[in-house]
Design an enzyme around this catalytic site. Structure first.
Site, PDB file in Angstrom:
ATOM      1  N   GLU A  12      -6.321  23.519 -44.626  1.00 38.63           N
ATOM      2  CA  GLU A  12      -5.380  24.551 -44.186  1.00 38.63           C
ATOM      3  C   GLU A  12      -3.915  24.167 -44.404  1.00 38.63           C
ATOM      4  OE1 GLU A  12      -8.137  23.745 -42.566  1.00 38.63           O
ATOM      5  OE2 GLU A  12      -9.223  25.643 -42.462  1.00 38.63           O
TER       6      GLU A  12
ATOM      7  N   HIS B  69     -12.700  28.678 -31.097  1.00 39.54           N
ATOM      8  CA  HIS B  69     -12.792  29.850 -31.989  1.00 39.54           C
ATOM      9  C   HIS B  69     -12.521  31.163 -31.253  1.00 39.54           C
ATOM     10  CE1 HIS B  69     -14.532  27.242 -35.051  1.00 39.54           C
ATOM     11  NE2 HIS B  69     -14.734  28.242 -35.861  1.00 39.54           N
TER      12      HIS B  69
HETATM   13  C1  LIG Z   1     -10.192  23.521 -39.703  1.00 40.93           C
HETATM   14  C2  LIG Z   1     -11.280  24.477 -39.961  1.00 40.93           C
HETATM   15  N1  LIG Z   1     -11.238  25.229 -41.076  1.00 40.93           N
HETATM   16  C3  LIG Z   1     -12.200  26.121 -41.334  1.00 40.93           C
HETATM   17  C4  LIG Z   1     -13.247  26.275 -40.476  1.00 40.93           C
HETATM   18  C5  LIG Z   1     -14.325  27.315 -40.741  1.00 40.93           C
HETATM   19  N2  LIG Z   1     -15.529  26.653 -41.189  1.00 40.93           N
HETATM   20  C6  LIG Z   1     -16.484  26.287 -40.328  1.00 40.93           C
HETATM   21  S1  LIG Z   1     -17.713  25.447 -41.073  1.00 40.93           S
HETATM   22  C7  LIG Z   1     -16.977  25.598 -42.567  1.00 40.93           C
HETATM   23  C8  LIG Z   1     -17.637  25.028 -43.773  1.00 40.93           C
HETATM   24  C9  LIG Z   1     -17.808  23.567 -43.653  1.00 40.93           C
HETATM   25  O1  LIG Z   1     -18.434  23.075 -44.790  1.00 40.93           O
HETATM   26  P1  LIG Z   1     -19.000  21.618 -44.799  1.00 40.93           P
HETATM   27  O2  LIG Z   1     -17.969  20.673 -44.344  1.00 40.93           O
HETATM   28  O3  LIG Z   1     -19.587  21.397 -46.132  1.00 40.93           O
HETATM   29  O4  LIG Z   1     -20.114  21.614 -43.677  1.00 40.93           O
HETATM   30  P2  LIG Z   1     -21.482  22.446 -43.653  1.00 40.93           P
HETATM   31  O5  LIG Z   1     -21.177  23.753 -43.009  1.00 40.93           O
HETATM   32  O6  LIG Z   1     -21.952  22.580 -45.035  1.00 40.93           O
HETATM   33  O7  LIG Z   1     -22.375  21.614 -42.805  1.00 40.93           O
HETATM   34  C10 LIG Z   1     -15.785  26.281 -42.474  1.00 40.93           C
HETATM   35  C11 LIG Z   1     -14.893  26.582 -43.591  1.00 40.93           C
HETATM   36  C12 LIG Z   1     -13.255  25.480 -39.317  1.00 40.93           C
HETATM   37  N3  LIG Z   1     -14.220  25.598 -38.415  1.00 40.93           N
HETATM   38  N4  LIG Z   1     -12.271  24.584 -39.106  1.00 40.93           N
END
Ligand SMILES: Cc1ncc(C[n+]2csc(CCOP(=O)(O)OP(=O)(O)O)c2C)c(N)n1
Ligand SMILES: Cc1ncc(C[n+]2csc(CCOP(=O)(O)OP(=O)(O)O)c2C)c(N)n1
Ligand SMILES: [Mg+2]
Ligand SMILES: [Mg+2]
Lengths: 322, 335, 335, 322
Positions: free
Chosen positions: C70, C139
Site C-alpha cells: 500500500e 476490517h
Molecule cells: C495491508 C493489507 N492489504 C491488503 C489486504 C487485503 N488482503 C487480504 S488477504 C490478501 C491476499 C494475501 O495474499 P497472500 O499473502 O498470498 O496470502 P493468501 O491469501 O494467499 O494466504 C489481501 C490482498 C489486507 N488484509 N491487508
C-alpha cells in the site's frame, strides 16, 4: 570517457556549486541566519551530478532530507534555494518548505523529503506517468544507506519491476545513517546485492568518482528510456560532515574524518582527472570557482535581506480550492 | 529536591526503571548511536540526547540501536511486549508514525480486545512532538489527536520535568500500550524533580492555576503558555483557572467539568490543526456534559488548518501563542 | 432517471471520467484481478466489484493491478499525480491506511503547502469503511476523523447512489487529494442515478429531512439511519431536521448553524469511537459558533471507545442504531 | 526421515484436523452460521504442520488472515476455535476476534492477523524477547506469496539479521494473493531468492510434502535455538479453495483446480508415504480420521448452541486499567 568538454564544465560547475553553496549554508547556519535542521551533502557531489547530468527537466527526481546537492545537480536556481533555506517569502517554496522540503516541479525536482524512504514510491509514480503518457522520460529516487532498509523502498522497487517502469533507484551509501554505520544497519552488509534480488540490474560504483557514477547512470538511463525497465545504482562516498549541521560527530574519529576530506574529495579527484587528461585546464576550473563563489555570495546577501512571509501567507497554498 | 531539566528527568525515569526491572529495554534509531562506527559508543543517546548514558550502564542488549525501519521497530516492540518484556520504543519524531501506524493502532492497541482480554501488551512509545524548531511540515506536528482517538492506547503529554519523570515511570509500569509525547521545545526546561522514583497516575489532571472567571485546558507546551496567559491576565483582573490533564487518554473530564461548573467559561488550547482535534474533543464533551454551566461559547485556540510552515515568521503565527490564548480568554470573559 | 445501486453509480462515474480524460487511471490490488493467473481477466474488479468491467474497456495500462504494497500504491499515486496524471487509487479497506499513511498525510496532503503553492496533486483514494460485515477489529473501521484532521486532504462520505456518482466525479475532477470513503454495507443500496455525468460540489450539505425541533447531522450509512430515526419520530410528533454534509472536509458548517439557529438542538451521529471524532468536531464548532442558539446540550451518538468487535451481537450494539439515534433525539428534545 | 511413529501420528492428526475443521467451517459458513470473512487453508496443511511440529508452547508463531491451519498446528483447542469463529461468548477470544483474529497466547499463538504483513515484525519482537531472556525458544512468522512484497516483511527480516535473532520466516506460496498470481506480484519471480539477499539462509521446499517442510524447518530451528540467527523457508502448495469462502475463483480454471485437489493433496501424499514405508497402517490413519470427525462434529454442535456475548461484554477487554 564519452563526455565532451562542455559537459565536463557543466559537471564541474554543478559539483563546485553544491560545495560552495553548502559551505555558505554551513556558515550562515552557524551565524544563526538559517533556521531549522540542515543536512549537508559535501563529499557526495559526484553522486548527484553524475546521475543528473543524464537528465532533462522532463525527467523527475525524488530526493531526501539531504537534498541541496540533488537540487543543484538537477538545475534548480541557487538564489531561490538560498532564499528558501533562509525562510524568505520569495524563496523557492515561499518559505513554507525550507531545506528539507525544497522542490522545483518545473525542473522535475519532486522535493527533498524529510521522511526517510519517502521518495522512492513517488518516483515510481512519476515513472508510471511517463510510461502511460508514452514519454521517454525517467524518474530517479535517491535513498541513503540507512534509508535502504525502509520498507517503502523495497515496495517501490518491487512495483517498478512488476510494471517494468523507467525508474532508477540511487542508493547513496555515505557510511552512516545518523550515528549508525551502514554495515550495522544493513543486515546483509550489501545494499546493492540485496537490491539485485528484487529483479533489476544493480551496480555499485565509487561515488567519489564522477565518471564512474556517470557511466553507470548512462547505462541505466538508456535502459529505462528504451523500455528496459528499472535499475539501481549504489554510489559509495562518505559525507564530510555530520548528519546535520551541529552534529558533534562522536561516532567518527578525527583521523577518519580528516582522511576522508583529504583523500575522498570528489572535486579534487575530478580536477585531477580532467587536468591530467588535459581535457580542461586549471585556469578554466579556477575561473568557474570564482564565478560560483560570486553567485553564492550574491545569493546569501540577497537572502539575508529578503522579507519574511507574513500573516497573509499563513493559510494560503493548502488547497487549490476549498 | 534538585532542579533538573525535562531531558534529565526522562533519562532518570528510564534509568531507574531499567534498574528495577530487567524486562525494561529501549529500542530505537540511535538510542545509543555509534553502532558499526569507528568512533564512540553512545554517540547520540537518542536524537535529542534523552537516552544518553544508558547504553553504558545497560549495554547493547538492553539499549538497542535499530535500522531506520519504524514498522519493524514498533512491531518488534509490540511483539516483545506480548512475549513478556516491557519495551520502551523511541519513534524519534512523532511525524514518523505514518510509516508504522499499523503496528500501533491495528496491532498493539487492539490485541487485548481482539484476543478477548487475554493479551497484555506493556509497551511505551516515546516520540517528540511540536513546533518551534523551524523543522517544517514533516517534523513539527503533534498528532496526539490521532492517538487519542484510538481505543486501546493511552496518551501522555507532560508539561513539566516533575510530571515527565512520574508519568514516564507510570507508563513503563503500566500494562497497556502508552504513547508518551515529549515536546521537543521543552527538553531544557528546568524544574524540581525528586531523585527517587515515583509514579504519577494517568487520568488525574493538575490544576496549575486556580481561578474563577474562566477555565483553560491545555497540555504540554500549551500548558506552560496557558499559565503565562493566566499570569498576564491576572494583572487585568481576570481570574483564570488552568487545567493540565497530563494524559489525553484517559482524560480527567471530571476535573474539567467541576471547574467549568465554577467558572461557566471554557477555553481549550491545542497545538494542532483544529479539525477533530483534542480541543474539539474536550469542547464537545463539555458541550454535552457541562452544558448547563456554560455562560459563553467554548473557544478553541489551535493551529490553523494548514501543515506546519518552515519559516520562523510563519511558525510563530502558526502555534498558539500566549497572546492568542490571552485574547481568547478576554473574548470569552467579555460574554 | 434509472435506479442504480451504489456500486453501479460508482462504476459509472469511473467509466465516464476515464472516457472523458485519458489521464484518469485506476491503481489497486485486484482492481481488475486475474493478473498472472490461468483463469479470467477482470476476475475481481475490486474487492467488492466496484471496478468490474473497466479493464475490459481501458486495458491493463489504465486499470493496474498492484502487489500488496500500500505504501508503494499510495506513493505511486501521489507521484503520478504530481507528474500530471489523475490517478484513482483503491486502498480497499480503509483500515489499511496504517501501512501507508505517510504517503497520504505527510506526502500527498502536504506537497502544495510545503512547495509554496506550486504543486497540484489531483488524486483520489477510494476506500471501504464501516461495520456490519462482522469483519472484526482490522476490517470494520471508518477512520474518517483521521483524514478530516489532515490539512490538505478533502474527505467525502456519500450516503446515496446519486451522491456517490456526483461526488466521485467531482473528486476525480478536483485538483486536490481526495479521500473517498464508501460504506461497504451500502454497495447494494438502490437509488435514482442519472445516466449522464454530473459533479456535486464539495462542501455543500444536503438537508434530507426538514424539521423544527432538532437538527441531526450524519454522514454515509449514518445519514440513512438518521433519516429512519426522523421518520420514526415524526409519528411521535417530533420534527427532526437531518443534514448530510456529504463531505467532512470541507465541511458545510453554515447549513448546520442555520439549522441549529432554527431548532436550538443538535445531535451528531458518527460511526466512530467518540474521542476526537467527527461528532466531537462538529459539536465543538457549534458550541463555539452557534452557542447562543442552543437550548440543550449537544448530544453525540457514536461507537464506544473500543475496537470493532467481531460477533454480530456485539457489532450490532457497537454501531449507532436507529434506536440509539432516536433515543438521543428524544432526550435532547425533552430538555 | 528422522521422525518417530508417535510424531507421525501427531502430524497426521493435526493435518487431518485442519482439513476436517475447515470443511466444517466451509459448510457452516454456507449455511449462514458463521459471520464475517473466512479464509481456508485446505491444501496447505503440510506447511503449518511441518513447521509447528518443531515448536513447543514456549515458541511463538505469528499468523495471517488464513490462520486456522497455523492455530491447529500449534495445538490450539479446536472447540474453542470453533466457538470463536461462530462468534460466541465462550470462544477463544470471547467472540471479539473471529476467524481473522484468533489468538492463543498460552500456546504461543500470537494471533491470526488481518493485515497482510502484520505478523513478521511481531514475531521479530518475540524472538528478541527470547534472546534477551536467554531462552532457547524461537519465533516464527507466516506470510503469503502476496504478503512477501509488503514492506513490513522486508523490514522485519533485516532487523532479525541485524540483531541475529531466533526468528524464522515462513513464506507460504499458494499461488495467489487474492486474484493475483504470485509470478505477477513478485517482480523477481523468486520469493526465496529475494529473501536470501537479506542475509539469511533461505530454502524453497515442496509445501505439499510434510517431510520436506519438516526437514527444512528442523534445520532452521536448530540454527535459531543455537544462536545461529534467522532463516527463511518458502513452502509451495496451492490453496484448494478461493481466497475467501464465497470467492467465485474466476481467476482459476476448473481444470487447474481439479488437478490441484487431485494431485497436490498433502494428506494423500502423507498417507501414501507413511503407508508405503510401512510406518503407519491405513487402519491407524482411518481411526484418527474418525476421531477427528467426531471432535469437529462435537465442536460445531456445541458452537451452534453456545450463547452470544451481550451488552455487558461490549466495552470490556480494551485496557488492563483505564
Ligand atoms: C495491508 C493489507 N492489504 C491488503 C489486504 C487485503 N488482503 C487480504 S488477504 C490478501 C491476499 C494475501 O495474499 P497472500 O499473502 O498470498 O496470502 P493468501 O491469501 O494467499 O494466504 C489481501 C490482498 C489486507 N488484509 N491487508
Ligand atoms: C521515517 C523516518 N525515520 C527516521 C528519520 C530520522 N532521520 C533523518 S535522516 C536519518 C538518517 C538517514 O540515513 P541515510 O539514509 O543513510 O541518509 P544520510 O543521512 O546518510 O544521507 C534519520 C534516521 C526520518 N526523517 N524519517
Ligand atoms: Mg547515510
Ligand atoms: Mg497466496
Amino acid at each position: 570517457m564519452q563526455i565532451n568538454r562542455d559537459e565536463l564544465l557543466k559537471a564541474y560547475r554543478r559539483m563546485r556549486t553544491i560545495r560552495a553553496f553548502e559551505e555558505r549554508v554551513f556558515a550562515e547556519f552557524e551565524r544563526g541566519n538559517i533556521p531549522g535542521f540542515v543536512h549537508l551533502y559535501s563529499g557526495q557531489e559526484a553522486s548527484a551530478v553524475g546521475v543528473c547530468m543524464h537528465l532533462t527537466d522532463a525527467d523527475k527526481i525524488g530526493s531526501t532530507h539531504r537534498g541541496h546537492g540533488h537540487c543543484i545537480a538537477k538545475g534548480v536556481d541557487v538564489r531561490s534555494m538560498m532564499h528558501e533555506i533562509f525562510g524568505r517569502k520569495d524563496g523557492l517554496c515561499g518559505g513554507k518548505g525550507g531545506s528539507m522540503h525544497i522542490a522545483d516541479l518545473e525542473k522535475g525536482m519532486l522535493g527533498a523529503n524529510a521522511i526517510v524512504g519517502g521518495a522512492p514510491p513517488l518516483a515510481v509514480g512519476a515513472a508510471l506517468a511517463a510510461k502511460l503518457k508514452g514519454e521517454d522520460s525517467v524518474a530517479v529516487s535517491f535513498t541513503g544507506d540507512g534509508g535502504s532498509n525502509q520498507g517503502t523502498v523495497f515496495e517501490a522497487m518491487n512495483l517498478a519491476v512488476v510494471l517494468q517502469l523507467p525508474a532508477i533507484f540511487i542508493f547513496e551509501n555515505n557510511g552512516f545513517g545518523e550515528a549508525t554505520g551502514h554495515d550495522y544497519a544493513v543486515g546483509s552488509r550489501d545494499i546493492i546485492g540485496r537490491v539485485a534480488g528484487f529483479g533489476m540490474p544493480a551496480t555499485r560504483v565509487d561515488g567519489r568518482d564522477f565518471f564512474a557514477v556517470h557511466d553507470a547512470m548512462g547505462e541505466a538511463v538508456r535502459r529505462a528510456r528504451s523500455g528496459g525497465g528499472p535499475s539501481a545504482i549504489e554510489t559509495v562516498a562518505k559525507r564530510f560532515g555530520g548528519h546535520y549541521v551541529g552534529d558533534p560527530m562522536r561516532y567518527r574519529t578525527a583521523e577518519e574524518r580528516e582522511r576522508t576530506m583529504r583523500d575522498d574529495d570528489p572535486l579534487i579527484m575530478f580536477r585531477r582527472k580532467v587536468t591530467d587528461a588535459q581535457l580542461l585546464t586549471p585556469g578554466q576550473l579556477d575561473a568557474l570557482d570564482g564565478e560560483i563563489a560570486a553567485l553564492v555570495e550574491a545569493s546569501a546577501q540577497s537572502a539575508a535581506q529578503a522579507p519574511f512571509p507574513g500573516a497573509a501567507d499563513l493559510e494560503t497554498d493548502v488547497y487549490v480550492t476549498y | 529536591m534538585t532542579q533538573k531539566s525535562m531531558r534529565q528527568a526522562l533519562n532518570e525515569a528510564l534509568r531507574q526503571e531499567m534498574r528495577r526491572d530487567p524486562r525494561v529495554l529501549i529500542l530505537g534509531e540511535d538510542v545509543a548511536g555509534g553502532a558499526g562506527c569507528e568512533g564512540e559508543e553512545d554517540a547520540y543517546g537518542g536524537a535529542l540526547g534523552v537516552t544518553r548514558g544508558l547504553v553504558g550502564e545497560f549495554g547493547r542488549t538492553r539499549v538497542i540501536d535499530m535500522p531506520i525501519t519504524e514498522s519493524a521497530i514498533m512491531g518488534a516492540t509490540a511483539g516483545a511486549a506480548l512475549a513478556g518484556l516491557r519495551p520502551v520504543a523511541d519513534l524519534m519524531f512523532v511525524d514518523f508514525l505514518g510509516v508504522c501506524f499499523d503496528q500501533i493502532f491495528n496491532q498493539a492497541a487492539k490485541f487485548r480486545y481482539m484476543f478477548g482480554g487475554k493479551a497484555v501488551t506493556p509497551m511505551v512509545m516515546r516520540a517528540m512532538i511540536g513546533g518551534g524548531f523551524r523543522a517544517g511540515g514533516q517534523h513539527s506536528q503533534t498528532l496526539h489527536p490521532m492517538f487519542t482517538m484510538v481505543p486501546g492506547l493511552k496518551v501522555v503529554m507532560p508539561s513539566t520535568p516533575y510530571d515527565a519523570k512520574g508519568l514516564l515511570i507510570q507508563a513503563i509500569r503500566d500494562d497497556d500500550p502508552v504513547i508518551f509525547l515529549e515536546h521537543k521545545a521543552m527538553y531544557d526546561l528546568m524544574g524540581e524533580v525528586p531523585d527517587e522514583a515515583y509514579a504519577i497516575p494517568f487520568g488525574e489532571a493538575n490544576v496549575t492555576r486556580e481561578g474563577t472567571d474562566v477555565t483553560v485546558v491545555a497540555f504540554s507546551l500549551m500548558a506552560a503558555r496557558a499559565n503565562d496567559a493566566a499570569d498576564l491576565l491576572r494583572k487585568e483582573g481576570i481570574s483564570v483557572e488552568v487545567i493540565d490533564p497530563r494524559t489525553t487518554s484517559p482524560l480527567d473530564l471530571d476535573t474539567i467539568l467541576d471547574s467549568v461548573e465554577n467558572t461557566g467559561r471554557l477555553v481549550v488550547v491545542d497545538e494542532s490543526p483544529p479539525r477533530c482535534s483534542l480541543a474539539a474533543d474536550i469542547a464537545a464533551q463539555v458541550a454535552e456534559h457541562g452544558f448547563s454551566h456554560l455562560k459563553a461559547p467554548i473557544l478553541s485556540v489551535t493551529c490553523p488548518h494548514t501543515p506546519s510552515p518552515f519559516s520562523p515568521s510563519l511558525e510563530d503565527l502558526y502555534m498558539p501563542s500566549v497572546d492568542r490564548i490571552a485574547a481568547a480568554i478576554r473574548k470569552v470573559v467579555s460574554r
